[in-house]
Design an enzyme around this catalytic site. Structure first.
Site, PDB file in Angstrom:
ATOM      1  CD  GLU A  60      42.395 -20.893  39.840  1.00 48.98           C
ATOM      2  OE1 GLU A  60      42.879 -20.352  38.242  1.00 48.98           O
ATOM      3  OE2 GLU A  60      41.058 -20.253  39.681  1.00 48.98           O
ATOM      4  CG  HIS A  71      35.791 -21.224  33.875  1.00 47.11           C
ATOM      5  ND1 HIS A  71      37.561 -20.397  34.865  1.00 47.11           N
ATOM      6  CD2 HIS A  71      34.964 -20.636  34.008  1.00 47.11           C
ATOM      7  CE1 HIS A  71      36.478 -19.791  35.824  1.00 47.11           C
ATOM      8  NE2 HIS A  71      35.200 -19.892  35.147  1.00 47.11           N
ATOM      9  CD  GLU A  79      40.202 -20.963  33.571  1.00 50.20           C
ATOM     10  OE1 GLU A  79      39.853 -21.911  34.603  1.00 50.20           O
ATOM     11  OE2 GLU A  79      39.565 -19.866  33.772  1.00 50.20           O
ATOM     12  CG  HIS A  98      39.026 -23.185  37.544  1.00 53.39           C
ATOM     13  ND1 HIS A  98      38.349 -22.547  37.338  1.00 53.39           N
ATOM     14  CD2 HIS A  98      38.263 -24.036  38.458  1.00 53.39           C
ATOM     15  CE1 HIS A  98      37.366 -22.823  37.556  1.00 53.39           C
ATOM     16  NE2 HIS A  98      37.091 -24.021  38.025  1.00 53.39           N
TER      17      HIS A  98
END
Length: 754
Positions: free
Chosen positions: A561, A393, A396, A489
């Protein structure tokens, strides 16, 4: 900076003696009919030099040999040379096989879609760590929510004209983007007294679409959606010039799409002053007041828009400033870092850089193989593998900073790093989606799709980056065990750093996938939250990297994350994360990996016992709240955690949009849709949970049983232990003996533009 910009269409290089020799050789046997690459003058020079050389090692031929080596026309580009120009006996690896950039030449300039205008300026930022913690903004309740005025009542001062829409699709790319003269999009100042701000975003990772002046010091900003889509507005990065100090400006981003954001709990935007950077060495810092995130009073008739507004006072007159959602880390930043590794005589011995593939736009997706050379074939075969990836992504950028911290440490001369290289082979893809990073997308590639929903794809040409990554891991699994896979991420709605994993069905390894996350939470208690981890595998996540790799046989398969905001834990509570915080987590990943694979299994078994007790307590607590009594003795390991754990719906998730636009009308055979089945519940869990399903729904509608400990709904109240785990640190005594605390690995300087 990028000589390739001038030589993209026509590249002039000196011919190579070896190539000329091969042309003559092939021509002699009738296999080559074209002209040779060297002129007759050069041929005479070769023959003259060659007549004086019979053996380079003989002293009497030293002058001729030196002449041959010093000739720019005869110097082989395949031999490696040190800084003094002396020949190293090692040959360069074949470029056609690996296609890596030359360590002595220019970087490959980024390739842009042919529709994109790109300014010629080189944008670079210094790295800087704030001397004091940057605390969250504390809302007063009086923050203004400006009503959107729009260009009808305002004045458009910046607007991109040619932007690909959701109805179009990527066709071709070019270094420098759109050919021709780059138009000046900012308004023309009417004189020194004109205080209109000048906006720009046509540089790497920039994505401002439009700026509208609605008052003297007030501007409405529209972000560009991901290319070839009509959505995914979250990341922002743009430049402002012609600032005035001692006045309060208000900026409002008017087309955000997520109903929830960390800006509602105190996250501040990032600002960078070029004058502060050049005069005081001050870099990115959190700034802003009157910050509010709210639903817009306008929408497009299909989906509601949300607004982010903030006020700010610039530090200088006539300054150049930048705003960003998070610390940018561009494709060129990565290339500069990798170039330094390739040029290092030490690091290049145990870090091999390859081209995994090329993206849709033709940008290189790099693959790093990091390991110390094995002394025997048996030692090499015994090494397990660890696979790490980032930036699937593109918006990010948190993932790149964690990846940089990992690479800084694993490529260092630390005893721990040397030990890890001795026992593992690391396969690292530091930027999976370079096209998206370059153009400033938040979530998609140039296919207009979220790559992290397409790891099962058969469309190699449409999704080359993840297709080749999956194929690389598949081949790796045929050679050796992959102990761990982790994809880095960023998260826009939750604080701290945490992992998403996959519940294991094999009772032999029950709860084992949770040990590494628990260890990491103990090693980084003020940043990593185990309570935020989740291990449920949902059908909508079947195409993600972590699930696909888990189904391929990697037990410890994770998505890491990291928040765009900061920590709510320990002594870092209510403070923003800096790049140093994220790079330090890269070190903690290495540190935890050594704990995880320690031959002394004390720490592993201690964590496993803690996990069982924690889960048992939570299940009893949940069923007690439902008025249930349960006796799990004797059937404890038969529970399917899939059925009792809440979903990962709080993640920054998006559903697959299916095929790329240009393939939407093709047959189902090309669809690559998910064929696998979701995890099914065990018989024991079905007996325990199904019989009470109706009662649970009737008495507590919407209640979801979770395996996570019950915590306050206010994230700022969550705390983690302030101390390190009380386990022995005597793993591998020959190398790590006597270590009592985790080494604080310093953040290294980030390579910027040369």
């Amino acid at each position: 900076m990028f000589p390739a910009l001038e030589t993209e269409l026509k590249q002039q290089t000196l011919p190579e003696a070896y190539e000329d020799f091969m042309y003559h050789h092939l021509q002699y046997y009738g296999y080559f009919k074209g002209p040779t690459c060297l002129s007759s003058t050069v041929h005479r020079q070769i023959e003259a030099v060659s007549r004086g050389i019979s053996c380079p090692s003989r002293p009497e031929n030293g002058n001729s040999y030196s002449l041959m080596l010093s000739s720019p026309l005869l110097k082989s580009r395949q031999l490696l040379h040190d800084d003094l120009g002396e020949v190293n006996s090692r040959l360069r690896e074949p470029r056609d096989l690996f296609a890596f950039f030359s360590t002595s030449g220019p970087l490959q300039a980024p390739r842009w879609p042919i529709e994109c205008e790109v300014i010629k300026e080189n944008i670079h930022h210094i790295e800087w760590v704030p001397p004091q913690p940057e605390y969250f903004y504390q809302p007063t309740g009086n923050e203004k929510a400006p009503e959107i005025v729009g260009e009808e009542k305002g004045t458009v001062v910046y607007q991109l004209d040619s932007v690909p829409t959701e109805d179009s699709y990527f066709t071709s790319s070019r270094v420098g983007g759109k050919p021709g003269i780059i138009k000046e999009l900012a308004v023309t100042l009417q004189g020194p007294e004109d205080d209109t701000l000048l906006f720009e975003s046509r540089f790497e990772s920039g994505n401002l679409q439009k700026a509208t002046r609605v008052n003297t010091y007030e501007y409405e900003l529209t972000l560009r959606t991901d290319l070839y889509t009509n959505k995914h507005t979250q990341w922002f990065y743009f430049r402002i010039q012609n600032t005035r100090k001692d006045v309060t400006y208000r900026f409002t981003i008017v087309n955000l799409l997520k109903p929830k954001s960390l800006y509602t709990i105190g996250m501040k935007p990032l600002m960078y002053s070029q004058l502060d950077a050049s005069t005081h060495s001050i870099g990115w810092r959190r700034e802003g007041n009157e910050i509010r995130y709210y639903r817009s009073n306008t929408d497009d008739g299909q989906q509601p828009f949300y607004c982010l507004t903030w006020t700010i006072q610039f530090p200088h007159d006539q300054d150049t400033c930048f705003f960003a959602h998070f610390y940018p880390y561009t494709y060129t930043d990565l290339q500069c870092f990798l170039l330094s590794v390739a040029n290092s005589p030490v690091q290049s011995q145990f870090c091999k850089l390859r081209t995994l593939c090329r993206s849709l736009a033709g940008n290189i997706v790099y693959l790093l193989t990091i390991t110390n050379p094995a002394r025997t074939p048996q030692e090499a075969a015994a090494k397990k593998a660890v696979v790490l990836t980032a930036r699937v992504h593109p918006g990010e950028s948190n993932g790149s900073w964690i990846m940089k911290g990992f690479l800084d440490f694993i490529l260092s001369n630390s005893p721990d790093a040397q030990l890890l290289r001795d026992i593992f082979i690391f396969k690292v893809v530091p930027m999976l989606n370079p096209d998206g990073v370059i153009v400033g997308n938040y979530r998609c590639s140039l296919a207009g799709r979220d790559l992290n929903r397409h790891y099962k794809t058969i469309l190699k040409e449409s999704f080359p980056c993840i297709w080749h990554t999956r194929n690389m891991i598949k081949r790796l699994l045929e050679e050796r065990e992959v102990l761990l896979y982790c994809d880095f991420h960023g998260h826009s709605r939750k604080s701290n750093i945490f992992l998403y994993g996959c519940n294991n069905n094999d009772h032999k390894f029950w709860l084992h996938e949770r040990v590494f996350p628990l260890m990491l939470s103990k090693n980084a208690p003020d940043k990593f939250s185990f309570h935020s981890c989740n291990f449920k595998v949902q059908k909508c996540k079947e195409g993600t990297g972590r699930v696909v790799m888990w189904r391929m046989g990697i037990l410890n398969s994770y998505t890491m994350e990291s928040t765009f905001g900061g920590s709510t834990l320990g002594n870092r509570r209510d403070t923003h994360f800096t790049p140093e915080d994220l790079t330090s987590l890269g070190y903690h990943v290495c540190d935890t990996l050594l704990d995880f694979c320690d031959p002394d299994r004390t720490k592993f078994m201690q964590c496993l016992a803690e996990l069982k007790e924690l889960l048992q307590q939570e299940i009893h607590k949940k069923f007690k709240e439902l008025g249930q009594d349960m006796d799990l003795e004797g059937s404890w390991s038969d529970i399917s955690l899939t059925d009792i754990e809440s979903s990962t719906s709080g993640s920054d998730s998006s559903f697959s949009d299916g095929l790329p636009v240009h393939l939407l009308n093709t047959t189902d055979e090309l669809n690559g849709r998910d064929k696998g089945t979701s995890l099914g519940p065990s018989k024991m869990t079905t007996l325990i949970l199904t019989k009470n399903k109706e009662r649970m729904q009737r008495e507590k509608p919407g209640f979801t049983v979770s395996c996570s400990p019950k915590r306050n709904t206010n994230p700022s109240q969550e705390r983690a232990p302030d101390t390190k785990p009380n386990w022995s640190r005597n793993r591998y005594p020959a190398t790590k003996g006597g270590r009592t605390t985790a080494v604080v690995y310093p953040s290294l300087h980030i390579y910027t533009y040369p």
